[in-house]
Design a protein around this motif. Structure first.
Motif, PDB file in Angstrom:
ATOM      1  N   ARG A 119      73.998   6.029  13.321  1.00 62.75           N
ATOM      2  CA  ARG A 119      75.284   7.197  12.121  1.00 62.75           C
ATOM      3  C   ARG A 119      73.765   7.674  11.478  1.00 62.75           C
ATOM      4  O   ARG A 119      72.888   7.402  11.165  1.00 62.75           O
ATOM      5  CB  ARG A 119      75.942   5.818  11.747  1.00 62.75           C
ATOM      6  CG  ARG A 119      76.949   4.698  11.944  1.00 62.75           C
ATOM      7  CD  ARG A 119      77.280   5.118  13.487  1.00 62.75           C
ATOM      8  NE  ARG A 119      78.134   4.628  13.691  1.00 62.75           N
ATOM      9  CZ  ARG A 119      78.615   3.789  14.394  1.00 62.75           C
ATOM     10  NH1 ARG A 119      77.796   4.139  15.826  1.00 62.75           N
ATOM     11  NH2 ARG A 119      79.789   3.227  14.848  1.00 62.75           N
ATOM     12  N   MET A 129      84.121  14.231   6.759  1.00 64.14           N
ATOM     13  CA  MET A 129      84.058  13.584   7.873  1.00 64.14           C
ATOM     14  C   MET A 129      85.165  13.491   8.468  1.00 64.14           C
ATOM     15  O   MET A 129      85.697  13.239   9.929  1.00 64.14           O
ATOM     16  CB  MET A 129      83.601  12.228   7.336  1.00 64.14           C
ATOM     17  CG  MET A 129      84.349  11.525   7.074  1.00 64.14           C
ATOM     18  SD  MET A 129      83.601   9.970   6.709  1.00 64.14           S
ATOM     19  CE  MET A 129      85.856   9.160   5.513  1.00 64.14           C
ATOM     20  N   ASN A 130      86.353  14.093   7.777  1.00 62.35           N
ATOM     21  CA  ASN A 130      87.587  14.089   8.888  1.00 62.35           C
ATOM     22  C   ASN A 130      87.708  15.480   8.806  1.00 62.35           C
ATOM     23  O   ASN A 130      88.994  15.962   9.556  1.00 62.35           O
ATOM     24  CB  ASN A 130      88.830  13.884   7.464  1.00 62.35           C
ATOM     25  CG  ASN A 130      88.499  12.133   6.784  1.00 62.35           C
ATOM     26  OD1 ASN A 130      88.389  11.432   8.215  1.00 62.35           O
ATOM     27  ND2 ASN A 130      88.597  12.124   5.499  1.00 62.35           N
ATOM     28  N   ASP A 158      79.405  11.864   9.796  1.00 66.97           N
ATOM     29  CA  ASP A 158      79.420  10.659  10.150  1.00 66.97           C
ATOM     30  C   ASP A 158      79.691   9.918   9.015  1.00 66.97           C
ATOM     31  O   ASP A 158      80.730   8.240   8.448  1.00 66.97           O
ATOM     32  CB  ASP A 158      78.341   9.507  10.224  1.00 66.97           C
ATOM     33  CG  ASP A 158      77.757   9.516  12.211  1.00 66.97           C
ATOM     34  OD1 ASP A 158      77.111   9.530  12.281  1.00 66.97           O
ATOM     35  OD2 ASP A 158      79.253  10.244  12.584  1.00 66.97           O
ATOM     36  N   PHE A 159      79.637  10.734   7.838  1.00 68.72           N
ATOM     37  CA  PHE A 159      80.323  10.453   6.603  1.00 68.72           C
ATOM     38  C   PHE A 159      80.160  11.309   6.036  1.00 68.72           C
ATOM     39  O   PHE A 159      79.160  12.522   5.418  1.00 68.72           O
ATOM     40  CB  PHE A 159      79.607   9.292   5.745  1.00 68.72           C
ATOM     41  CG  PHE A 159      80.582   8.317   5.196  1.00 68.72           C
ATOM     42  CD1 PHE A 159      80.017   8.990   3.112  1.00 68.72           C
ATOM     43  CD2 PHE A 159      82.067   7.544   5.109  1.00 68.72           C
ATOM     44  CE1 PHE A 159      81.050   7.875   2.573  1.00 68.72           C
ATOM     45  CE2 PHE A 159      82.853   6.752   4.205  1.00 68.72           C
ATOM     46  CZ  PHE A 159      82.481   7.628   2.932  1.00 68.72           C
ATOM     47  N   SER A 160      81.544  11.838   4.663  1.00 70.92           N
ATOM     48  CA  SER A 160      81.016  12.928   4.180  1.00 70.92           C
ATOM     49  C   SER A 160      80.052  12.664   2.839  1.00 70.92           C
ATOM     50  O   SER A 160      79.636  11.581   2.429  1.00 70.92           O
ATOM     51  CB  SER A 160      82.627  12.893   3.611  1.00 70.92           C
ATOM     52  OG  SER A 160      83.684  13.045   3.896  1.00 70.92           O
ATOM     53  N   SER A 174      79.095  14.138  -3.520  1.00 70.58           N
ATOM     54  CA  SER A 174      78.253  14.255  -4.442  1.00 70.58           C
ATOM     55  C   SER A 174      76.785  13.297  -4.334  1.00 70.58           C
ATOM     56  O   SER A 174      77.192  11.950  -3.799  1.00 70.58           O
ATOM     57  CB  SER A 174      79.687  13.366  -4.928  1.00 70.58           C
ATOM     58  OG  SER A 174      79.147  13.296  -6.926  1.00 70.58           O
ATOM     59  N   GLN A 182      75.027   8.529  -3.329  1.00 68.70           N
ATOM     60  CA  GLN A 182      75.598   8.096  -1.911  1.00 68.70           C
ATOM     61  C   GLN A 182      75.881   7.443  -1.416  1.00 68.70           C
ATOM     62  O   GLN A 182      76.226   6.731  -0.077  1.00 68.70           O
ATOM     63  CB  GLN A 182      78.060   8.215  -2.511  1.00 68.70           C
ATOM     64  CG  GLN A 182      77.703   9.001  -4.471  1.00 68.70           C
ATOM     65  CD  GLN A 182      78.892   9.292  -3.997  1.00 68.70           C
ATOM     66  OE1 GLN A 182      80.789   8.445  -3.612  1.00 68.70           O
ATOM     67  NE2 GLN A 182      79.814   9.617  -5.810  1.00 68.70           N
ATOM     68  N   SER A 217      73.703   4.492  -0.466  1.00 68.87           N
ATOM     69  CA  SER A 217      74.820   3.443  -0.447  1.00 68.87           C
ATOM     70  C   SER A 217      75.790   3.291   1.292  1.00 68.87           C
ATOM     71  O   SER A 217      75.779   1.742   1.000  1.00 68.87           O
ATOM     72  CB  SER A 217      75.800   2.855  -1.770  1.00 68.87           C
ATOM     73  OG  SER A 217      74.880   3.239  -2.623  1.00 68.87           O
ATOM     74  N   VAL A 218      76.281   4.038   1.153  1.00 76.67           N
ATOM     75  CA  VAL A 218      77.585   4.063   2.253  1.00 76.67           C
ATOM     76  C   VAL A 218      76.594   3.606   4.108  1.00 76.67           C
ATOM     77  O   VAL A 218      76.551   2.740   4.353  1.00 76.67           O
ATOM     78  CB  VAL A 218      77.679   5.418   2.620  1.00 76.67           C
ATOM     79  CG1 VAL A 218      78.813   5.598   4.020  1.00 76.67           C
ATOM     80  CG2 VAL A 218      78.536   5.992   1.442  1.00 76.67           C
ATOM     81  N   GLY A 253      76.299   0.035   4.018  1.00 79.85           N
ATOM     82  CA  GLY A 253      77.550  -0.784   4.624  1.00 79.85           C
ATOM     83  C   GLY A 253      77.492  -0.643   5.854  1.00 79.85           C
ATOM     84  O   GLY A 253      78.186  -1.698   6.607  1.00 79.85           O
ATOM     85  N   MET A 254      77.118   0.613   6.108  1.00 82.10           N
ATOM     86  CA  MET A 254      77.303   0.989   8.245  1.00 82.10           C
ATOM     87  C   MET A 254      76.392   0.181   8.518  1.00 82.10           C
ATOM     88  O   MET A 254      76.533  -0.667   9.575  1.00 82.10           O
ATOM     89  CB  MET A 254      77.339   2.193   8.081  1.00 82.10           C
ATOM     90  CG  MET A 254      78.186   3.662   7.776  1.00 82.10           C
ATOM     91  SD  MET A 254      77.588   5.197   8.268  1.00 82.10           S
ATOM     92  CE  MET A 254      79.125   5.799   8.282  1.00 82.10           C
TER      93      MET A 254
END
Lengths: 311, 272
Positions: free
Chosen positions: B63, B106-107, B113-115, B118, B121, B124-125, B128-129
């Protein structure tokens, strides 16, 4: 029949759901013994993640878990969750449509000793104005269980706001909204803790004026259920919204976004209300949510015999 | 993943031009930060990380979160080069009808893998991953800016990652010594660096820290692999970089080119 803090209802029921749903995990911002998450910690220690006093990190972490297939439930007080971590909710969760569930306990303007910093009286405003978010506001332990079930089934972000005061079991049909009473053409539409106040208003009206004011309890408040709008348009002439939230930016405001034929009056907190410390009854007596005030207002507004609004 | 120094050096030089071309074509942008992060990013993608261009959501992929999302044109150029999507899309970066958003989405974009966008952040994401993936042979990489590390959330994450000893999480800091404006123009008495003593700061929070030349492909490659192997907790690789690396015009004016535009003449001269 139960009377319990809805945060506890939430935590207990979630821990039951976890028996058969291995995707659920819980994240807590060091308030588990106050916000209901403790029941999950006790039952499923390895699916409970203490994040400490770090709400922003916790919310973005949850988003990370969500994209990896988990259903993270994030617990904190409504104020700290929604306000401290608002950008994280907006960006990591809502904009990404991440399957994160947010539990805000101690919501509303009755904070007990805690006072203004711990109040959340515009959380509905903030959470309803970002994409992809659903909001639930239960008024009983059973409502809470229904809402938690709905939130878990839904694939996407959702927020549930739970009051600090204990709420009693209800006997009404569970769902996104329901008539607590029989259907009437003058009705209070309420949510969460304010159901207590609505019940007092209804009783006062009955005793003083021998008139029936029905009550609709709304649990799924955002998006506003379409069939609630239809019900109001078909059967209700005059709606009185009572909510434990800023009156200008909460349930009443959400209802008004729709094409409503009925008249609406709304009761809640004014913008300059700052939720000083105090006992529930004391605060209620001196606030805009005082049931007697509301009763008087309704009586002055609506001529029941002639079925029209006085002004 | 096989690391070939000559190949990566040429790729990086080529992609630098792609970055400048894409930004200039679409009206300007974050030249400075995109060019400073390119070398470490390309070494990660082409030399170390497990990625699957033909299957962007492959469950066993590493990731990668570009938390300093404003530099995403660098990431997009690499992803296009690897075959995640067609190179022609780069000329539409940030346009209304493009799936290349101004900040990673990411969408919309394969390979993201993640937006982000800002600041603060992404780490932290990444936590979680990393926690979600802890029993899998998958590493989570979060690339941050040094300015970004001014955000308090970053340090919430640094503390929590240390508490949970997340050895499958690595933070890479593009330490280009500038932010947008910051204190670079201050007179004496105030430190100018976005994060003074950045390595000490990460180390004091319990992380394994390496501080390297962020433009030396060999060293970057070694550091990334060391980070992957480190078993006792999370690693921060502080990459000392040059904002605007590769072009004297950008390197000499990091504030103008944090997010700026080139004149047509400047663009022509750059390409000669």
């Amino acid at each position: 029949m139960r009377s319990e803090k809805l945060a506890n209802s939430c935590g207990k029921y979630l821990s039951q759901l976890m028996d058969n749903d291995s995707a659920i995990i819980v994240l807590d911002g060091d308030l588990a013994d106050s916000n209901g998450a403790i029941y999950v910690q006790e039952k499923y220690e390895n699916r409970f993640i203490m994040c400490g006093i770090a709400e922003q990190c916790m919310v973005s972490m949850a988003a990370g878990f969500a994209v990896e297939g988990y259903t993270p439930w994030v617990f904190s007080f409504a104020s700290f969750l929604c306000y401290r971590a608002y950008d994280q909710i907006r960006v990591s969760v809502a904009q990404c449509n991440a399957n994160v569930k947010l539990v805000g306990s101690h919501a509303g303007g009755f904070t007990g000793r805690n006072g203004k910093t711990h109040s959340a009286i515009n959380d509905i405003a903030m959470m309803s104005s970002i994409p992809n978010m659903r909001i639930y506001s239960p008024a009983s332990p059973e409502d809470t269980e229904w809402a938690v079930g709905e939130m878990n089934k839904h694939d996407g972000p959702a927020y549930i706001r739970l009051p600090r005061e204990a709420m009693s079991s209800g006997t009404w049909k569970l769902g996104s909204w329901t008539w607590i009473t029989k259907r009437t053409s003058v009705a209070i539409v309420t949510t969460g803790l304010a159901l207590k106040i609505a019940n007092q208003v209804r009783e006062q009206f009955k005793n003083l004026f021998d008139e029936e004011i029905g009550i609709i309890n709304t649990v799924a408040i955002h998006p506003v259920p379409q069939d609630l709008i239809e019900e109001l348009n078909n059967f209700v002439d005059y709606v009185i919204v009572i909510e434990d939230h800023l009156t200008s930016h909460g349930l009443a405001a959400l209802l008004k976004c729709h094409q409503l034929k009925c008249k609406i009056d709304q009761f809640g907190w004014p913008i300059d209300y700052m939720a000083d410390s105090g006992d529930y009854e004391d605060i209620l007596k001196h606030s805009e949510l005082n049931p007697e005030k509301i009763t008087t207002h309704i009586k002055n507004r609506y001529a029941f015999n002639d079925n029209y609004l006085a002004r | 993943m096989s690391f070939n120094l000559e190949e990566i050096t040429h790729d990086a030089a080529r992609l630098r031009k792609e970055i400048v071309k894409a930004l200039h074509t679409t009206g300007g942008g974050h030249y400075g930060g995109a060019l400073s992060v390119l070398d470490l990013l390309i070494t990660l993608y082409k030399g170390v990380a497990n990625i699957y261009p033909e299957e962007p959501n492959h469950p066993m992929r590493d990731r990668i979160i570009l938390s300093k999302g404003h530099a995403c044109i660098a990431q997009y150029c690499i992803l296009a080069d690897l075959g995640f999507f067609d190179v022609s899309e780069l000329a539409k970066y940030g346009s209304f009808n493009s799936f290349l958003e101004g900040h990673p989405d990411m969408n919309k974009t394969p390979g993201i893998d993640f937006s982000s966008g800002s600041l603060g952040q992404g780490l932290s994401v990444g936590i979680g991953m990393a926690m979600a993936l802890k029993n899998k042979p998958v590493h989570t990489w979060v690339i941050m800016g040094d300015g970004e590390c001014q955000e308090g959330q970053v340090w919430e994450s640094v503390m929590l990652a240390d508490r949970y000893k997340l050895n499958n999480l690595t933070a890479i800091v593009d330490n280009n010594n500038y932010q947008e404006l910051g204190w670079a123009q201050n007179s004496e008495g105030i430190e100018k660096a976005p994060i003074p003593r950045i390595s000490e700061k990460f180390a004091s929070f319990g992380w394994n820290v390496m501080e390297i030349d962020g433009h030396d492909f060999n060293i970057i490659h070694k550091a990334l692999n060391k980070a992957k192997e480190f078993k006792y907790g999370s690693t921060a690789i502080i990459c000392n970089t040059v904002k605007g690396k590769g072009y004297e015009l950008f390197e000499n004016d990091p504030i103008r080119f944090h997010c700026g535009e080139l004149t047509e003449l400047e663009y022509v001269l750059l390409n000669n």
